[in-house]
Design an enzyme around this catalytic site. Structure first.
Site, PDB file in Angstrom:
ATOM      1  N   ARG A  55     -12.265   5.997   6.382  1.00 63.19           N
ATOM      2  CA  ARG A  55     -13.479   5.723   5.585  1.00 63.19           C
ATOM      3  C   ARG A  55     -14.592   6.694   5.962  1.00 63.19           C
ATOM      4  NH1 ARG A  55      -9.765   2.983   4.032  1.00 63.19           N
ATOM      5  NH2 ARG A  55      -9.671   4.808   2.737  1.00 63.19           N
ATOM      6  N   ASP A  76       0.844  -1.197   0.000  1.00 64.96           N
ATOM      7  CA  ASP A  76       0.000   0.000   0.000  1.00 64.96           C
ATOM      8  C   ASP A  76       0.878   1.246   0.000  1.00 64.96           C
ATOM      9  OD1 ASP A  76      -2.299  -1.529   0.220  1.00 64.96           O
ATOM     10  OD2 ASP A  76      -2.578  -1.165   2.356  1.00 64.96           O
ATOM     11  N   ARG A 115      -1.444  -0.750  -8.465  1.00 65.94           N
ATOM     12  CA  ARG A 115      -2.837  -0.454  -8.124  1.00 65.94           C
ATOM     13  C   ARG A 115      -2.935   1.078  -8.103  1.00 65.94           C
ATOM     14  NH1 ARG A 115      -3.888  -1.160  -2.196  1.00 65.94           N
ATOM     15  NH2 ARG A 115      -4.227  -3.368  -2.571  1.00 65.94           N
TER      16      ARG A 115
HETATM   17  C1  LIG Z   1      -8.733  -1.410  -3.205  1.00 66.59           C
HETATM   18  C2  LIG Z   1      -8.326  -0.070  -2.672  1.00 66.59           C
HETATM   19  C3  LIG Z   1      -7.064   0.073  -2.132  1.00 66.59           C
HETATM   20  C4  LIG Z   1      -6.651   1.324  -1.663  1.00 66.59           C
HETATM   21  N1  LIG Z   1      -5.349   1.488  -1.228  1.00 66.59           N
HETATM   22  C5  LIG Z   1      -4.928   2.723  -0.893  1.00 66.59           C
HETATM   23  C6  LIG Z   1      -3.561   2.984  -0.601  1.00 66.59           C
HETATM   24  O1  LIG Z   1      -2.702   2.090  -0.622  1.00 66.59           O
HETATM   25  N2  LIG Z   1      -3.206   4.260  -0.294  1.00 66.59           N
HETATM   26  C7  LIG Z   1      -4.105   5.288  -0.258  1.00 66.59           C
HETATM   27  O2  LIG Z   1      -3.709   6.430  -0.011  1.00 66.59           O
HETATM   28  N3  LIG Z   1      -5.412   5.067  -0.504  1.00 66.59           N
HETATM   29  C8  LIG Z   1      -5.841   3.823  -0.819  1.00 66.59           C
HETATM   30  N4  LIG Z   1      -7.167   3.626  -1.112  1.00 66.59           N
HETATM   31  C9  LIG Z   1      -8.162   4.680  -0.796  1.00 66.59           C
HETATM   32  C10 LIG Z   1      -8.331   5.658  -1.935  1.00 66.59           C
HETATM   33  O3  LIG Z   1      -7.162   6.434  -2.073  1.00 66.59           O
HETATM   34  C11 LIG Z   1      -9.532   6.609  -1.688  1.00 66.59           C
HETATM   35  O4  LIG Z   1      -9.343   7.299  -0.493  1.00 66.59           O
HETATM   36  C12 LIG Z   1     -10.864   5.912  -1.625  1.00 66.59           C
HETATM   37  O5  LIG Z   1     -10.928   4.811  -2.472  1.00 66.59           O
HETATM   38  C13 LIG Z   1     -11.989   6.891  -2.036  1.00 66.59           C
HETATM   39  O6  LIG Z   1     -11.777   7.343  -3.339  1.00 66.59           O
HETATM   40  P1  LIG Z   1     -12.673   6.934  -4.610  1.00 66.59           P
HETATM   41  O7  LIG Z   1     -11.756   6.650  -5.731  1.00 66.59           O
HETATM   42  O8  LIG Z   1     -13.582   5.830  -4.267  1.00 66.59           O
HETATM   43  O9  LIG Z   1     -13.408   8.256  -5.028  1.00 66.59           O
HETATM   44  P2  LIG Z   1     -14.228   9.369  -4.250  1.00 66.59           P
HETATM   45  O10 LIG Z   1     -14.328  10.489  -5.208  1.00 66.59           O
HETATM   46  O11 LIG Z   1     -13.656   9.619  -2.892  1.00 66.59           O
HETATM   47  O12 LIG Z   1     -15.627   8.674  -4.066  1.00 66.59           O
HETATM   48  C14 LIG Z   1     -16.460   8.343  -5.167  1.00 66.59           C
HETATM   49  C15 LIG Z   1     -17.720   7.699  -4.652  1.00 66.59           C
HETATM   50  O13 LIG Z   1     -17.388   6.442  -4.033  1.00 66.59           O
HETATM   51  C16 LIG Z   1     -18.190   6.234  -2.878  1.00 66.59           C
HETATM   52  N5  LIG Z   1     -17.295   6.234  -1.700  1.00 66.59           N
HETATM   53  C17 LIG Z   1     -15.991   6.572  -1.659  1.00 66.59           C
HETATM   54  N6  LIG Z   1     -15.493   6.414  -0.406  1.00 66.59           N
HETATM   55  C18 LIG Z   1     -16.520   5.982   0.344  1.00 66.59           C
HETATM   56  C19 LIG Z   1     -16.656   5.630   1.716  1.00 66.59           C
HETATM   57  N7  LIG Z   1     -15.632   5.702   2.559  1.00 66.59           N
HETATM   58  N8  LIG Z   1     -17.866   5.220   2.147  1.00 66.59           N
HETATM   59  C20 LIG Z   1     -18.931   5.117   1.291  1.00 66.59           C
HETATM   60  N9  LIG Z   1     -18.853   5.444  -0.009  1.00 66.59           N
HETATM   61  C21 LIG Z   1     -17.678   5.866  -0.479  1.00 66.59           C
HETATM   62  C22 LIG Z   1     -19.176   7.365  -2.832  1.00 66.59           C
HETATM   63  O14 LIG Z   1     -20.320   6.958  -3.546  1.00 66.59           O
HETATM   64  C23 LIG Z   1     -18.448   8.479  -3.563  1.00 66.59           C
HETATM   65  O15 LIG Z   1     -19.304   9.423  -4.112  1.00 66.59           O
HETATM   66  C24 LIG Z   1      -7.581   2.409  -1.644  1.00 66.59           C
HETATM   67  C25 LIG Z   1      -8.848   2.252  -2.185  1.00 66.59           C
HETATM   68  C26 LIG Z   1      -9.225   1.046  -2.705  1.00 66.59           C
HETATM   69  C27 LIG Z   1     -10.579   0.909  -3.323  1.00 66.59           C
END
Ligand SMILES: Cc1cc2nc3c(=O)[nH]c(=O)nc-3n(C[C@H](O)[C@H](O)[C@H](O)COP(=O)(O)OP(=O)(O)OC[C@H]3O[C@@H](n4cnc5c(N)ncnc54)[C@H](O)[C@@H]3O)c2cc1C
Length: 285
Positions: free
Chosen positions: A267, A112, A162
């Site tokens: 989250r 990560d 990723r």
């Molecule tokens: C498999 C995976 C691995 C990850 N690994 C890392 C990592 O190593 N380092 C790192 O910095 N970040 C990591 N993240 C987190 C990532 O950076 C974002 O903070 C997170 O995924 C929210 O961004 P989004 O792309 O979903 O878009 P956003 O624009 O934040 O959200 C888009 C839509 O997704 C839904 N959504 C997003 N978050 C939530 C939530 N918490 N609860 C409910 N609905 C939500 C909502 O409908 C929102 O409108 C990871 C995420 C995923 C999916």
């Protein structure tokens, strides 16, 4: 928070459970629905090398259990949990033991990405271990200005990426302050990875972004088997099911363990509405 029984009940929204057995049960169920998994033993920023060694041992047991139970999935880890703040060399040695085991078992370790203080050291470590064992990949965050250049180097070395948007609070000196720039950069980097990357994992729940990616792969005739979408356990289950039904590959990131508080708070912070859902469940239960 982590030891209160009420809070533990709330954490089940995003966390599979406290034990490896609970995580394996969730993994089995998802595998049966055609979804692969990445198990993540929660924890970050350990304060002693003994704790880092303990984290490594939990991960070694997790890789063995994945193999023994025939689970379709690998593991993800954070380097601060493996001692990065205490000793780069010790952290490298801990992660090396895990990557070697993964290579022996035909599995994979995803490192990560944490806050930008760690980006250089994380990439150095992953490049080093990939040279030795291959069975390791890394995460790139679209909110950082540097990510395009990092992706160039990772693609040249054939290291799997990723792609996510990024979950830490970063200064404007290193990261796009505006969400629309982070989203635009995400799509640009995703296209790049789809054309040149090694089995990219496109980690997002953003429907608008996912739509643009689907359009791009259709236009370019990119095989649906050459990449996967990735999402977090418990988030946008409707979208998860829809993508699987449409024939896209999907992997879910499944956190488990006792140290769930920082993960849970990230989250909640991402989506203020989650606080409302959390409170509603609190008063329902
Ligand atoms: C498999 C995976 C691995 C990850 N690994 C890392 C990592 O190593 N380092 C790192 O910095 N970040 C990591 N993240 C987190 C990532 O950076 C974002 O903070 C997170 O995924 C929210 O961004 P989004 O792309 O979903 O878009 P956003 O624009 O934040 O959200 C888009 C839509 O997704 C839904 N959504 C997003 N978050 C939530 C939530 N918490 N609860 C409910 N609905 C939500 C909502 O409908 C929102 O409108 C990871 C995420 C995923 C999916």
């Amino acid at each position: 928070m982590e030891t209160s029984s009420l809070a533990q009940r709330l954490s089940t929204r995003f966390v599979a459970g406290e034990t490896l057995d609970q995580a394996l049960a969730v993994a089995r169920k998802l595998n049966a629905e055609g979804i692969t998994v990445t198990l993540d033993h929660l924890g970050e920023s350990v304060s002693t090398l003994a704790e880092a060694a303990e984290a490594r041992d939990v991960y070694l047991r997790t890789l063995d259990a994945i193999h023994k139970n025939g689970i379709q999935g690998g593991v993800s880890l954070k380097l601060t949990q493996f001692g990065l703040d205490l000793s780069y060399e010790q952290c490298l040695s801990n992660v090396e033991q895990l990557v070697r085991r993964a290579a022996d078992l035909g599995n994979y370790v995803r490192v990560d990405m944490e806050s930008s203080d760690y980006t250089d050291r994380t990439l150095d470590l992953v490049h080093t271990l990939h040279d030795r064992y291959q069975a390791v990949g890394v995460v790139i965050q679209s909110y950082l200005y540097r990510s395009q250049a990092d992706i160039e180097k990772l693609c040249a070395a054939r290291i799997g990426v990723r792609l996510c948007k990024g979950a830490y609070l970063e200064p404007a000196a290193v990261a796009f302050p505006q969400k629309r720039d982070v989203d635009r950069n995400y799509v640009e980097l995703a296209r790049n990875l789809l054309e040149r990357g090694v089995s990219p994992g496109l980690a997002t729940h953003d429907e608008a972004v996912i739509r643009q990616i689907c359009q791009f792969v259709t236009e370019r005739k990119i095989s649906r088997d050459s990449f996967e979408f990735q999402m977090l356990y418990g988030i946008r289950r409707d979208l998860q099911r829809r993508l699987v039904a449409e024939g896209f590959r999907l992997r879910l990131y499944i956190p488990f363990g006792k140290a769930w508080y920082p993960y849970y708070m990230r989250r909640l912070a991402e989506r203020p509405a989650n606080v409302f859902f959390m409170l509603r469940n609190l008063f329902r239960s």
